[in-house]
Enzyme design. Structure first.
Site, PDB file in Angstrom:
ATOM      1  N   PRO A   2      43.097  37.972 -69.766  1.00 27.45           N
ATOM      2  CA  PRO A   2      43.499  38.666 -70.993  1.00 27.45           C
ATOM      3  C   PRO A   2      45.020  38.752 -71.115  1.00 27.45           C
ATOM      4  CG  PRO A   2      41.765  39.874 -69.860  1.00 27.45           C
ATOM      5  CD  PRO A   2      42.205  38.791 -68.929  1.00 27.45           C
ATOM      6  N   GLU A   3      45.508  38.547 -72.324  1.00 30.51           N
ATOM      7  CA  GLU A   3      46.948  38.654 -72.552  1.00 30.51           C
ATOM      8  C   GLU A   3      47.302  40.082 -72.960  1.00 30.51           C
ATOM      9  OE1 GLU A   3      48.876  35.316 -74.308  1.00 30.51           O
ATOM     10  OE2 GLU A   3      47.225  33.960 -73.861  1.00 30.51           O
ATOM     11  N   LYS A  52      50.408  43.031 -68.731  1.00 30.17           N
ATOM     12  CA  LYS A  52      48.984  42.891 -68.451  1.00 30.17           C
ATOM     13  C   LYS A  52      48.456  44.010 -67.562  1.00 30.17           C
ATOM     14  CE  LYS A  52      49.302  37.871 -68.972  1.00 30.17           C
ATOM     15  NZ  LYS A  52      48.995  36.531 -68.377  1.00 30.17           N
ATOM     16  N   ASN A 167      48.814  32.209 -71.681  1.00 22.99           N
ATOM     17  CA  ASN A 167      48.768  30.798 -72.008  1.00 22.99           C
ATOM     18  C   ASN A 167      48.709  30.521 -73.507  1.00 22.99           C
ATOM     19  OD1 ASN A 167      48.989  28.319 -70.884  1.00 22.99           O
ATOM     20  ND2 ASN A 167      46.958  28.255 -69.972  1.00 22.99           N
ATOM     21  N   ARG A 259      49.222  26.147 -64.404  1.00 17.75           N
ATOM     22  CA  ARG A 259      48.533  26.587 -65.619  1.00 17.75           C
ATOM     23  C   ARG A 259      48.486  25.451 -66.632  1.00 17.75           C
ATOM     24  NH1 ARG A 259      48.114  32.084 -66.274  1.00 17.75           N
ATOM     25  NH2 ARG A 259      46.589  31.450 -67.845  1.00 17.75           N
TER      26      ARG A 259
END
Length: 270
Positions: A2-3, A52, A167, A259
């Site tokens: 989760p961002e 986060k 991301n 990533r």
């Protein structure tokens, strides 16, 4: 993972439902039993997010710190709650200032722990500015970016540089500003950084309000569907092999510092 907007939504929800009243906290799984005992029956004074990280502050002076990681999730529920299902790390029940009882179960977090004030200060000190926080200072991020040979694609994902960006926001904000993710941070101009920061603030606020990441401008929000049925369209994120929504060039993919990274080589030239 989760961002940041997801954690800010959770903080707002938990502030509304639980803050200002005593809460009952347990650990059905048992792994958080000692921590739960420290806050069970205490008053949750307020909840906030930093990047986060979710922080619940209690009247006893301790703070519950939660980092969802890749697999963590809160499940909200009415009261009385059903018997716990699966590995519930923490169950929290309270009525807050409204007097209306609610409950939530936390499963699979990367971190669920009790922190004292010096530990909270150490945690926030190592995080970069969060675009969703009113006290954020974008100059702190710019100082590090403008002196770095690392790629801007890597810097935007470094939580010590910028807190809360993941991301999706990384890929999309770079596309929206025609910046190659491979450019060294020090190659960016101050106006480029300021425009990206302002855009992140706006985009992430939309994410908080709507619960989804809306990153495609209205005039481009048509054509090929999203990468997933329950997600808004993106410009490049998870669109490898598809034509760019603006120029038609094939969207490409690589792995940057572990990533996945997506970009359009025409709209984002090196």
């Amino acid at each position: 993972m989760p961002e940041g907007h997801t954690l800010h939504r959770l903080a707002k929800l938990h502030e509304k439902r639980f803050a200002g009243g005593q809460v009952r906290v347990s650990s059905p799984q048992g792994r958080f039993a000692d921590g739960a005992a420290l806050i069970d029956g205490r008053v949750l004074t307020h909840a906030e997010a930093w990047g986060k990280h979710l922080l619940h502050h209690y009247d006893s002076g301790v703070t519950l710190h939660v980092h969802l990681g890749l697999y963590g999730k809160f499940t909200e529920s009415s009261v009385p709650m059903d018997a716990p299902v699966g590995e519930v790390r923490m169950r929290l029940i309270g009525a807050g200032r409204t007097g209306e009882p609610h409950g939530t179960d936390l499963r699979g977090p990367a971190a669920c722990e009790i922190l004292h004030d010096p530990e909270v200060s150490a945690l926030t000190a190592r995080l970069g500015p969060d675009p969703l926080r009113r006290d954020a200072d974008p100059d702190r991020a710019w100082t590090r970016i403008s002196r770095s040979q690392r790629s801007i694609g890597a810097l935007l994902m470094d939580q010590k540089v910028l807190a809360g960006v993941g991301n999706v926001y990384r890929a999309e904000v770079l596309f929206r500003h025609n910046i190659s993710p491979h450019r060294p941070g020090k190659s960016l101009s101050r106006p480029e950084w300021e425009a990206m920061w302002a855009d992140l603030v706006d985009l992430m606020k939309v994410g908080v309000r709507r619960g989804l990441m809306h990153v495609v401008r209205p005039e481009h929000d048509h054509g090929a569907p999203s990468y997933a049925a329950d997600r808004p369209r993106t410009y490049v994120y998870r669109r490898v092999g598809d034509p760019c929504r603006l120029c038609g060039t094939t969207v490409v993919h690589t792995v940057m510092e572990g990533r996945n990274l997506f970009w359009c080589p025409t709209c984002q030239p090196r």
